[in-house]
Design an enzyme around this catalytic site. Structure first.
Site, PDB file in Angstrom:
ATOM      1  N   GLU A  17      33.114 -48.353  37.165  1.00 14.33           N
ATOM      2  CA  GLU A  17      31.795 -48.213  37.781  1.00 14.33           C
ATOM      3  C   GLU A  17      31.955 -47.370  39.045  1.00 14.33           C
ATOM      4  O   GLU A  17      32.734 -47.723  39.935  1.00 14.33           O
ATOM      5  CB  GLU A  17      31.217 -49.587  38.120  1.00 14.33           C
ATOM      6  CG  GLU A  17      29.992 -49.576  39.015  1.00 14.33           C
ATOM      7  CD  GLU A  17      28.857 -48.719  38.476  1.00 14.33           C
ATOM      8  OE1 GLU A  17      28.302 -47.922  39.268  1.00 14.33           O
ATOM      9  OE2 GLU A  17      28.526 -48.828  37.278  1.00 14.33           O
ATOM     10  N   GLN A  44       7.135 -80.166  13.257  1.00 18.54           N
ATOM     11  CA  GLN A  44       5.808 -79.996  13.853  1.00 18.54           C
ATOM     12  C   GLN A  44       4.819 -79.490  12.798  1.00 18.54           C
ATOM     13  O   GLN A  44       5.106 -78.540  12.069  1.00 18.54           O
ATOM     14  CB  GLN A  44       5.842 -79.010  15.017  1.00 18.54           C
ATOM     15  CG  GLN A  44       4.506 -78.946  15.764  1.00 18.54           C
ATOM     16  CD  GLN A  44       4.487 -77.907  16.858  1.00 18.54           C
ATOM     17  OE1 GLN A  44       4.359 -76.720  16.581  1.00 18.54           O
ATOM     18  NE2 GLN A  44       4.638 -78.346  18.113  1.00 18.54           N
ATOM     19  N   GLN A  76      20.379 -50.718  37.214  1.00 23.56           N
ATOM     20  CA  GLN A  76      18.969 -50.857  37.566  1.00 23.56           C
ATOM     21  C   GLN A  76      18.552 -52.316  37.775  1.00 23.56           C
ATOM     22  O   GLN A  76      17.560 -52.584  38.456  1.00 23.56           O
ATOM     23  CB  GLN A  76      18.100 -50.240  36.469  1.00 23.56           C
ATOM     24  CG  GLN A  76      18.254 -48.746  36.298  1.00 23.56           C
ATOM     25  CD  GLN A  76      17.754 -47.976  37.513  1.00 23.56           C
ATOM     26  OE1 GLN A  76      16.860 -48.428  38.215  1.00 23.56           O
ATOM     27  NE2 GLN A  76      18.332 -46.816  37.754  1.00 23.56           N
ATOM     28  N   ARG A  80       1.430 -83.923  20.388  1.00 18.06           N
ATOM     29  CA  ARG A  80       1.477 -82.945  21.483  1.00 18.06           C
ATOM     30  C   ARG A  80       0.050 -82.711  21.979  1.00 18.06           C
ATOM     31  O   ARG A  80      -0.891 -82.635  21.192  1.00 18.06           O
ATOM     32  CB  ARG A  80       2.087 -81.639  21.006  1.00 18.06           C
ATOM     33  CG  ARG A  80       2.603 -80.782  22.160  1.00 18.06           C
ATOM     34  CD  ARG A  80       3.451 -79.630  21.707  1.00 18.06           C
ATOM     35  NE  ARG A  80       4.363 -79.225  22.770  1.00 18.06           N
ATOM     36  CZ  ARG A  80       4.910 -78.030  22.873  1.00 18.06           C
ATOM     37  NH1 ARG A  80       4.650 -77.101  21.962  1.00 18.06           N
ATOM     38  NH2 ARG A  80       5.726 -77.748  23.863  1.00 18.06           N
ATOM     39  N   TYR A  91      -4.896 -74.444  19.391  1.00 14.77           N
ATOM     40  CA  TYR A  91      -4.963 -74.462  17.933  1.00 14.77           C
ATOM     41  C   TYR A  91      -5.979 -75.524  17.497  1.00 14.77           C
ATOM     42  O   TYR A  91      -6.648 -76.136  18.328  1.00 14.77           O
ATOM     43  CB  TYR A  91      -3.571 -74.677  17.355  1.00 14.77           C
ATOM     44  CG  TYR A  91      -2.573 -73.659  17.865  1.00 14.77           C
ATOM     45  CD1 TYR A  91      -2.874 -72.295  17.821  1.00 14.77           C
ATOM     46  CD2 TYR A  91      -1.362 -74.034  18.438  1.00 14.77           C
ATOM     47  CE1 TYR A  91      -1.980 -71.346  18.315  1.00 14.77           C
ATOM     48  CE2 TYR A  91      -0.470 -73.093  18.934  1.00 14.77           C
ATOM     49  CZ  TYR A  91      -0.787 -71.749  18.877  1.00 14.77           C
ATOM     50  OH  TYR A  91       0.090 -70.809  19.378  1.00 14.77           O
ATOM     51  N   CYS A  96      11.181 -63.177  23.618  1.00 19.88           N
ATOM     52  CA  CYS A  96      11.202 -64.019  22.415  1.00 19.88           C
ATOM     53  C   CYS A  96       9.807 -64.153  21.833  1.00 19.88           C
ATOM     54  O   CYS A  96       9.602 -64.024  20.618  1.00 19.88           O
ATOM     55  CB  CYS A  96      11.794 -65.391  22.737  1.00 19.88           C
ATOM     56  SG  CYS A  96      11.058 -66.211  24.185  1.00 19.88           S
TER      57      CYS A  96
END
Length: 658
Positions: free
Chosen positions: A427, A114, A435, A235, A187, A363
């Site tokens: 556990e 790219q 959580q 793209r 861009y 990421c």
């Protein structure tokens, strides 16, 4: 070859079709699955290819994807966005890029590079100068403060076209099968296409055709020098997205794609969104539906004679099959970061083995922080060489007892078992997940459940001895005769010291999400982190009037997609937010606040108060385990507050180091 054909016959027809060879340009691609270009920040500080970068891409090629589009590689220093972006601005870049292309071919994938120029989304500290079609700053660059860009002259515009052409020639010389021109996400090419960014009155601005001229010229001039056998993929945004005044819309995007086809493009890759779009679309978070761009693919496919590629939160077998029905190529990005072997597992019908992407966008955040690329569900991402060597290193098997079945404990248990250790997981409650059992409860956070389900499956698949409702007393742990104990018991809610925090109307946020307690009436939520905003969202959606009180600012640790989503939710649900505010005291039906100026304010008619002020470590427990094993290690929230990806990473690395 005969074996491959027999395998194809055993596959469901829609899956077999994804793995059939398919033409692209004058070549034949191994299959219809594409690793979409995604910045990794694994190039070195000068922009050259590194060994880690090669291994990162080769790992995805080994996993069975047919085409790899290597990340945005910049055609000039002026267009560079991030400090470790890959560069193709000079012939000196060719040898490194050639190593990458060769490695991808040897691993079985076609290789496309790219090409990009950041335009007004570049950062002056990196690029040296920010340029754009018009002198209009970006609404949000995602990587730094917006600046007023230099408006390219016609001559400069033509020069930039030449930079793209020269870069394409270098890519061909490096051995790539083709290039993808990044004309999306705000861009430079995308800026020329969009009326939002392009206010020019010369031949590159005004009408749809004039705004497309820059892109069309790049394709025409590139095709003229690279020949017919070199692939050119374009793209493009189907639309720039909501919240963008005068953004590119679908009809104009489709017309532009037709001109690109006529200019010599071999395929159109469809995406959507700018960094400033609402919701955030370029890398859509978990609040957005999977396959959100699929309806666009049909419009492009109906209008074009060349292949159409589609991307957009394609995470499961069902998503990929659905995309294959409306597009010629199915582009995966985060799905292949989370699990490089996704294609292989899809083809082999090992669906439950796929490591899921939960669209948490850590990421993206890590790349913008110049950390390489991290993945919550795959700690090996961008560290493939290190992990490969670790897994190949023989171990002396130990009996490892892990105390706590939250995400850190689960990751540690699965990895330790994979390394060859005998693992017992204790556990004290009746279920695994800690959580994370609550984190997926608020609206549009359901994707977190898929991550938890995978962690639990992985632990059980690897033969870990899981004991629920187990005693974790020192004597009982010692009776198991462990060689190593890992403490992953999580954290406990932090005390606030606020007068009145022990009143019956004061509830803990995690208890509200667990539906152990029920809030009433107007609710004051104290705390502006993810838990605070999730509890506020949960309550507001159920009809409560919610007032959030935050000592500083909200969502300081949230990734951008979450921040955009929750700020919009706050506005939509009418949640009142009081920043830079302290809680002085809580009474039976009122809360006294001290605002930024130091003055007191009383919120009346309060039915409940929700405490979401974070957690504190539980380090003392591990000290009492010293007699139970030769070595005791504490990980996760039991040490200090961790984000989800940090907890999984720490558990994994701890197990590797055993």
């Amino acid at each position: 070859m005969q074996m491959a054909k027999e395998m194809d016959r055993a596959l469901a027809p829609e899956v077999a079709d994804l793995f059939a060879p398919v033409p692209l340009g004058r070549g034949l691609m191994p299959n219809r699955l594409v690793f979409a270009a995604t910045s990794s920040e694994l190039a070195d500080a000068t922009g050259d290819v590194t060994d880690d970068m090669i291994e990162y891409y080769v790992e995805r090629a080994r996993g069975g994807v047919g085409v790899i589009v290597v990340e945005a590689t910049y055609v000039s220093q002026e267009g560079k966005r991030l400090s470790h972006n890959a560069m193709i601005d000079d012939d000196a870049r060719i040898p490194g890029l050639a190593r990458l292309a060769t490695a991808l071919h040897e691993a079985g994938s076609a290789a496309i590079l790219q090409l990009n120029h950041g335009g007004r989304e570049s950062v002056a500290e990196v690029s040296g100068r920010v340029v754009a079609p018009s002198a209009i700053p970006s609404d949000y660059t995602a990587v730094g403060a917006s600046v007023l860009p230099h408006e390219l002259t016609e001559e400069e515009t033509s020069d930039v076209v030449g930079e793209f052409v020269a870069a394409a020639v270098r890519a061909r010389r490096a051995g790539f099968d083709g290039i993808e021109l990044h004309g999306a996400h705000g861009y430079l090419i995308s800026e020329f296409l969009s009326p939002n960014a392009n206010h020019r009155s010369d031949r590159y601005g005004g009408s749809v055709e004039a705004r497309a001229r820059f892109y069309v010229e790049i394709v025409e001039r590139t095709r003229a020098v690279v020949g017919e056998h070199f692939i050119i993929v374009c793209r493009i945004n189907a639309r720039d997205g909501d919240g963008i005044a005068d953004g590119l819309e679908l009809d104009d995007a489709v017309r532009t794609a037709q001109w690109l086809e006529a200019a010599g493009a071999d395929a159109i890759s469809v995406t959507a969104g700018l960094h400033a779009s609402r919701p955030y679309l370029p890398i859509a978070g978990m609040s957005q539906p999977r396959g959100l761009f699929l309806p666009f693919a049909e419009r492009f496919r109906d209008a074009l004679d060349i292949p159409v590629m589609i991307v957009g939160r394609l995470k499961t077998r069902e998503d990929v099959v659905a995309a294959g029905r409306v597009a010629d190529f199915v582009c995966l990005s985060r799905a292949l970061i989370a699990d490089p072997a996704f294609p292989e597992k899809l083809r082999d019908d090992r669906i439950d083995d796929i490591v899921p992407c939960i669209a948490c966008n850590e990421c993206l955040t890590s790349v913008h922080r110049h950390r390489g690329i991290v993945c919550t569900m795959n700690p090996a991402a961008s560290r493939e060489r290190k992990f490969r060597d670790a897994y190949l290193t023989p171990v002396v098997p130990k009996h490892v007892v892990i105390i706590g079945g939250g995400v850190a404990g689960l990751a540690c248990a699965a990895t330790a078992a994979r390394r060859g250790h005998r693992v017992t997981l204790l556990e004290s409650s009746d279920r695994l997940g800690g959580q994370l059992n609550l984190a997926h409860v608020p609206p549009h956070r359901e994707e977190l459940r898929t991550g938890l389900d995978h962690l639990i499956r992985d632990v059980r698949r690897r033969g870990v001895d899981v004991r629920l409702g187990a005693s974790t007393a020192s004597a009982d742990v010692a009776a198991l005769r462990p060689d190593r104990v890992i403490v992953a018991i999580g954290a406990r809610p932090r005390a606030t010291g606020i007068e009145g925090e022990d009143l019956p109307a004061v509830l803990r946020g995690q208890d509200i999400l667990a539906e152990n307690v029920r809030a009433t009436g107007r609710v004051v939520v104290i705390g502006g982190g993810l838990v605070g905003i999730e509890v506020a969202d949960y309550l507001a959606e159920r009809g409560h009037e919610v007032i959030m009180v935050v000592r500083s600012a909200i969502l300081k640790k949230a990734v951008h997609a979450d921040r955009v989503y929750f700020l919009d939710r706050i506005a939509t649900l009418g949640i009142h937010v009081r920043t830079d505010t302290d809680v002085v005291r809580i009474e039976s039906d009122r809360v006294t606040l001290r605002g930024p100026g130091g003055g007191l304010d009383i919120v009346t008619n309060v039915g409940s108060v929700a405490l979401c002020v974070g957690y504190e470590a539980q380090r003392a427990y591990a000290d009492g385990l010293a007699p139970a094993a030769p070595a005791v290690t504490t990980i996760g929230d039991a040490v200090a507050s961790r984000k989800l990806f940090e907890a999984i990473e720490e558990g994994t690395l701890t197990a590797i180091a055993l």
